[in-house]
Enzyme design. Structure first.
Site, short mmCIF file in Angstrom:
data_model
loop_
_atom_site.label_atom_id
_atom_site.label_comp_id
_atom_site.label_asym_id
_atom_site.label_seq_id
_atom_site.Cartn_x
_atom_site.Cartn_y
_atom_site.Cartn_z
N GLU A 38 0.82 -1.21 0.00
CA GLU A 38 0.00 0.00 0.00
C GLU A 38 0.86 1.26 0.00
O GLU A 38 0.54 2.24 -0.67
CB GLU A 38 -0.96 0.00 1.19
CG GLU A 38 -2.07 -1.03 1.10
CD GLU A 38 -3.00 -0.82 -0.09
OE1 GLU A 38 -3.01 0.28 -0.67
OE2 GLU A 38 -3.73 -1.76 -0.43
N TYR A 75 -7.05 6.20 3.86
CA TYR A 75 -7.13 5.15 2.84
C TYR A 75 -6.26 3.96 3.22
O TYR A 75 -6.73 2.81 3.21
CB TYR A 75 -6.69 5.66 1.46
CG TYR A 75 -6.37 4.50 0.55
CD1 TYR A 75 -7.40 3.75 -0.01
CD2 TYR A 75 -5.06 4.09 0.34
CE1 TYR A 75 -7.13 2.63 -0.80
CE2 TYR A 75 -4.78 2.97 -0.45
CZ TYR A 75 -5.81 2.26 -1.00
OH TYR A 75 -5.54 1.15 -1.75
N ASP A 85 -10.24 5.03 -2.70
CA ASP A 85 -9.13 5.64 -3.42
C ASP A 85 -9.70 6.41 -4.60
O ASP A 85 -10.92 6.51 -4.77
CB ASP A 85 -8.11 4.58 -3.86
CG ASP A 85 -8.61 3.72 -5.02
OD1 ASP A 85 -9.83 3.69 -5.28
OD2 ASP A 85 -7.77 3.07 -5.66
#
Length: 286
Positions: free
Chosen positions: A32, A115, A133
């Site tokens: 991520e 996020y 996102d």
């Protein structure tokens, strides 16, 4: 539309490392961080190398922060490497070396925002949380709100919009991933492929005849060529390639504009990405 997206994702979703069974929460966290503003194709080889070298938070925490910055190489935005190293240290110090599954605890980690925290909780631990996102925001803007563009982020509203669409807890991870994949592959910013979209029949934007965007537009990033960001990248490339410290004179050879170079060096020092050492020389953080 939830089941349509899940069914589509099961057959059309890409075969990516972080979607494989047994992929670790630490791997999810690293992926991520790397995927922030960096294309998937560039991330995959760097992710594999990173996890071979540092398969756990403890392994990374035991290495100098400069090693993380050097290994980050050309992924861009190297502060992410510093944050990732700081994350590893915090996970070791506060969570016994295990990535936490709770969103609030994840949000306390360095460099982890709304996020990233929810993406880790959902994709690594199966949490019933909304993940938002830019791709998901675009799908919601078009399908649900009938707008051509998602506009600037509005964290609270964006999370509320996605929460309203979540299916049952056992299905929500696949739905989150499917929405993200739909925005990345089909409902793209410039050339949406409505003929391939599993929910085009109920898309408010399509059914309204594709009206122009209404409201604020998302911010457009300034050109990279010739920018201060490129100057910073040139300085970082020299330091990553060096076995020892690098002098100011050597740095002057990597960028022609002295004022821009000065801003780049000052910014990198301020961000902790480089350190000033004796004799007016620089190095990656120790």
């Amino acid at each position: 539309m939830q089941q349509d997206i899940i069914d589509w994702f099961e057959t059309e979703g890409r075969d990516l490392p972080w979607r494989q069974p047994g992929f670790t929460p630490w791997g999810s966290l690293v992926s991520e961080f790397m995927l922030q503003q960096t294309p998937v194709a560039r991330v995959i080889p760097r992710l594999n190398d990173w996890l071979k070298r540092w398969p756990t938070p403890a392994a990374l925490a035991a290495s100098p922060a400069g090693d993380a910055v050097r290994a980050w190489d050309n992924l861009g935005y190297p502060r992410r490497a510093l944050w990732l190293h700081a994350c590893a240290v915090a996970i070791v110090d506060k969570h016994n070396g295990e990535v936490p599954s709770d969103v609030d605890q994840l949000l306390e980690l360095p460099g982890v925002g709304p996020y990233t925290a929810r993406a880790i909780a959902v994709f690594a631990f199966g949490a019933h949380e909304p993940v938002v996102d830019t791709n998901i925001r675009r799908v919601i803007a078009r399908h649900t709100l009938g707008n051509a563009d998602q506009g600037p982020p509005r964290t609270s509203q964006d999370l509320a919009d996605m929460s309203a669409l979540l299916p049952s807890p056992e299905l929500s991870p696949a739905f989150n991933a499917g929405m993200m994949e739909l925005g990345a592959l089909v409902c793209t910013a410039k050339k949406p492929q409505c003929e391939k979209c599993p929910i085009s029949g109920t898309c408010a934007w399509k059914n309204a005849g594709y009206p122009d965007h209404v409201g604020a537009k998302k911010n457009v990033q300034k050109k990279y060529e010739g920018s201060d960001r490129q100057a910073r990248g040139a300085v970082m490339a020299v330091l990553r390639a060096a076995d020892n410290t690098v002098t100011s004179t050597e740095l002057e050879e990597c960028w022609p504009d002295s004022a821009q170079l000065g801003r780049a060096v000052s910014g990198l020092l301020r961000d902790g990405l480089i350190e000033l050492v004796a004799d007016d020389s620089y190095q990656l953080p120790a």
